[in-house]
Design a protein around this motif. Structure first.
Motif, PDB file in Angstrom:
ATOM      1  N   ASN A 184     -25.069  18.048  16.744  1.00 32.12           N
ATOM      2  CA  ASN A 184     -24.191  18.716  17.707  1.00 32.12           C
ATOM      3  C   ASN A 184     -24.189  18.017  19.054  1.00 32.12           C
ATOM      4  O   ASN A 184     -23.159  17.980  19.742  1.00 32.12           O
ATOM      5  N   ALA A 185     -25.329  17.450  19.444  1.00 30.83           N
ATOM      6  CA  ALA A 185     -25.415  16.769  20.734  1.00 30.83           C
ATOM      7  C   ALA A 185     -24.474  15.566  20.777  1.00 30.83           C
ATOM      8  O   ALA A 185     -23.949  15.214  21.846  1.00 30.83           O
ATOM      9  N   LYS A 186     -24.271  14.933  19.625  1.00 33.61           N
ATOM     10  CA  LYS A 186     -23.409  13.757  19.557  1.00 33.61           C
ATOM     11  C   LYS A 186     -22.027  14.086  19.004  1.00 33.61           C
ATOM     12  O   LYS A 186     -21.201  13.185  18.831  1.00 33.61           O
ATOM     13  N   SER A 187     -21.798  15.369  18.697  1.00 35.39           N
ATOM     14  CA  SER A 187     -20.520  15.788  18.094  1.00 35.39           C
ATOM     15  C   SER A 187     -20.178  14.927  16.886  1.00 35.39           C
ATOM     16  O   SER A 187     -19.047  14.464  16.722  1.00 35.39           O
ATOM     17  N   THR A 188     -21.177  14.713  16.052  1.00 34.84           N
ATOM     18  CA  THR A 188     -21.019  13.812  14.920  1.00 34.84           C
ATOM     19  C   THR A 188     -21.405  14.488  13.619  1.00 34.84           C
ATOM     20  O   THR A 188     -22.410  15.191  13.539  1.00 34.84           O
ATOM     21  N   LEU A 189     -20.587  14.235  12.617  1.00 35.44           N
ATOM     22  CA  LEU A 189     -20.823  14.701  11.254  1.00 35.44           C
ATOM     23  C   LEU A 189     -21.233  13.499  10.423  1.00 35.44           C
ATOM     24  O   LEU A 189     -20.686  12.402  10.605  1.00 35.44           O
ATOM     25  N   TYR A 190     -22.194  13.703   9.516  1.00 37.90           N
ATOM     26  CA  TYR A 190     -22.670  12.614   8.672  1.00 37.90           C
ATOM     27  C   TYR A 190     -22.533  12.968   7.198  1.00 37.90           C
ATOM     28  O   TYR A 190     -22.552  14.135   6.821  1.00 37.90           O
ATOM     29  N   LEU A 191     -22.435  11.920   6.397  1.00 35.64           N
ATOM     30  CA  LEU A 191     -22.556  12.088   4.945  1.00 35.64           C
ATOM     31  C   LEU A 191     -23.466  10.973   4.450  1.00 35.64           C
ATOM     32  O   LEU A 191     -23.071   9.804   4.440  1.00 35.64           O
ATOM     33  N   GLN A 192     -24.684  11.345   4.109  1.00 32.24           N
ATOM     34  CA  GLN A 192     -25.634  10.398   3.529  1.00 32.24           C
ATOM     35  C   GLN A 192     -25.399  10.374   2.018  1.00 32.24           C
ATOM     36  O   GLN A 192     -25.497  11.407   1.357  1.00 32.24           O
ATOM     37  N   MET A 193     -25.097   9.188   1.506  1.00 29.85           N
ATOM     38  CA  MET A 193     -24.784   9.055   0.077  1.00 29.85           C
ATOM     39  C   MET A 193     -25.840   8.161  -0.570  1.00 29.85           C
ATOM     40  O   MET A 193     -25.937   6.972  -0.243  1.00 29.85           O
ATOM     41  N   ASP A 194     -26.621   8.736  -1.458  1.00 25.66           N
ATOM     42  CA  ASP A 194     -27.675   8.009  -2.173  1.00 25.66           C
ATOM     43  C   ASP A 194     -27.344   7.971  -3.659  1.00 25.66           C
ATOM     44  O   ASP A 194     -26.515   8.729  -4.146  1.00 25.66           O
ATOM     45  N   SER A 195     -28.026   7.085  -4.371  1.00 29.09           N
ATOM     46  CA  SER A 195     -27.831   6.934  -5.819  1.00 29.09           C
ATOM     47  C   SER A 195     -26.342   6.841  -6.151  1.00 29.09           C
ATOM     48  O   SER A 195     -25.841   7.522  -7.052  1.00 29.09           O
ATOM     49  N   LEU A 196     -25.656   5.997  -5.435  1.00 30.26           N
ATOM     50  CA  LEU A 196     -24.208   5.894  -5.605  1.00 30.26           C
ATOM     51  C   LEU A 196     -23.845   5.369  -6.983  1.00 30.26           C
ATOM     52  O   LEU A 196     -24.559   4.542  -7.571  1.00 30.26           O
ATOM     53  N   LYS A 197     -22.710   5.869  -7.489  1.00 25.46           N
ATOM     54  CA  LYS A 197     -22.199   5.478  -8.804  1.00 25.46           C
ATOM     55  C   LYS A 197     -20.803   4.878  -8.629  1.00 25.46           C
ATOM     56  O   LYS A 197     -20.106   5.188  -7.649  1.00 25.46           O
ATOM     57  N   PRO A 198     -20.379   4.062  -9.576  1.00 22.98           N
ATOM     58  CA  PRO A 198     -19.023   3.490  -9.484  1.00 22.98           C
ATOM     59  C   PRO A 198     -17.945   4.570  -9.347  1.00 22.98           C
ATOM     60  O   PRO A 198     -16.946   4.346  -8.646  1.00 22.98           O
TER      61      PRO A 198
ATOM     62  N   SER B 212     -13.964  14.771  18.789  1.00 19.20           N
ATOM     63  CA  SER B 212     -13.712  14.991  20.214  1.00 19.20           C
ATOM     64  C   SER B 212     -12.610  16.036  20.373  1.00 19.20           C
ATOM     65  O   SER B 212     -11.827  16.251  19.455  1.00 19.20           O
ATOM     66  N   GLY B 213     -12.603  16.689  21.533  1.00 16.86           N
ATOM     67  CA  GLY B 213     -11.557  17.666  21.803  1.00 16.86           C
ATOM     68  C   GLY B 213     -11.849  19.054  21.294  1.00 16.86           C
ATOM     69  O   GLY B 213     -10.973  19.911  21.272  1.00 16.86           O
ATOM     70  N   TYR B 214     -13.095  19.329  20.905  1.00 18.19           N
ATOM     71  CA  TYR B 214     -13.451  20.660  20.425  1.00 18.19           C
ATOM     72  C   TYR B 214     -13.416  21.677  21.556  1.00 18.19           C
ATOM     73  O   TYR B 214     -13.856  21.395  22.652  1.00 18.19           O
ATOM     74  N   SER B 215     -12.955  22.893  21.233  1.00 15.51           N
ATOM     75  CA  SER B 215     -12.952  23.956  22.225  1.00 15.51           C
ATOM     76  C   SER B 215     -14.158  24.871  22.078  1.00 15.51           C
ATOM     77  O   SER B 215     -14.511  25.578  22.986  1.00 15.51           O
ATOM     78  N   ASN B 216     -14.799  24.877  20.908  1.00 13.99           N
ATOM     79  CA  ASN B 216     -16.004  25.685  20.719  1.00 13.99           C
ATOM     80  C   ASN B 216     -16.809  25.065  19.587  1.00 13.99           C
ATOM     81  O   ASN B 216     -16.439  24.029  19.051  1.00 13.99           O
ATOM     82  N   SER B 217     -17.896  25.690  19.211  1.00 12.36           N
ATOM     83  CA  SER B 217     -18.784  25.096  18.216  1.00 12.36           C
ATOM     84  C   SER B 217     -18.633  25.714  16.833  1.00 12.36           C
ATOM     85  O   SER B 217     -19.453  25.500  15.963  1.00 12.36           O
ATOM     86  N   LYS B 218     -17.585  26.510  16.597  1.00 12.35           N
ATOM     87  CA  LYS B 218     -17.436  27.205  15.325  1.00 12.35           C
ATOM     88  C   LYS B 218     -16.329  26.578  14.488  1.00 12.35           C
ATOM     89  O   LYS B 218     -15.159  26.938  14.627  1.00 12.35           O
ATOM     90  N   TYR B 219     -16.724  25.655  13.647  1.00 11.43           N
ATOM     91  CA  TYR B 219     -15.784  24.996  12.754  1.00 11.43           C
ATOM     92  C   TYR B 219     -16.385  24.909  11.357  1.00 11.43           C
ATOM     93  O   TYR B 219     -17.606  24.925  11.194  1.00 11.43           O
ATOM     94  N   CYS B 220     -15.521  24.793  10.391  1.00 12.36           N
ATOM     95  CA  CYS B 220     -15.927  24.379   9.060  1.00 12.36           C
ATOM     96  C   CYS B 220     -15.539  22.900   8.981  1.00 12.36           C
ATOM     97  O   CYS B 220     -14.372  22.550   9.179  1.00 12.36           O
TER      98      CYS B 220
END
Length: 129
Positions: free
Chosen positions: A74-88, A25-33
């Motif tokens: 972008n519509a939800k202003s949400t970043l995801y990280l899908q983690m599969d085949s997880l290891k200890p 939240s609080g973004y001023s534009n759509s250009k971020y890393c």
């Protein structure tokens, strides 16, 4: 002021999957890393995956390539990280981060922690053998 709120961590057995979310939240534009980092107590925080929000370019650490997927809604202003085949060895506290300079998301620059202006509070992921 940009705020990042993470969710989705937890415990899972090796071979399982988890998905982390980071609402911005609080973004001023759509250009971020934007990126996910992780840290084990007593060790350096390391980059896991990055995404350039302007064009969707993605970058990954070698240790997670082919197992983790970073994405954005972008519509939800949400970043995801899908983690599969997880290891200890994936057990760590995971942090969402955002940089105003979106060209940070290039080559090996994206892992430079000092380049990020905003950080989430962190979310624990524990993978048991």
């Amino acid at each position: 002021q940009v705020q990042l709120v993470e969710s989705g961590g937890g415990s899972v057995q090796a071979g399982g999957s988890l998905r982390l979310s980071c609402v911005a939240s609080g973004y001023s534009n759509s250009k971020y890393c934007m990126a996910w980092f992780r840290q084990v107590l007593g060790k350096e925080r390391e980059g896991v995956a990055g995404i350039k929000t302007r064009d969707g370019t993605t970058l990954y650490a070698d240790s997670v390539k082919g197992r983790f997927t970073i994405s954005q809604d972008n519509a939800k202003s949400t970043l995801y990280l899908q983690m599969d085949s997880l290891k200890p060895e994936d057990t760590a506290k995971y942090y969402c981060a955002a940089a105003r300079w979106d060209n940070l998301c290039y080559s090996h620059r994206w892992v430079i922690k000092a380049g990020y202006n905003y950080w989430g509070q962190g979310n624990q992921v524990t993978v048991s053998a």
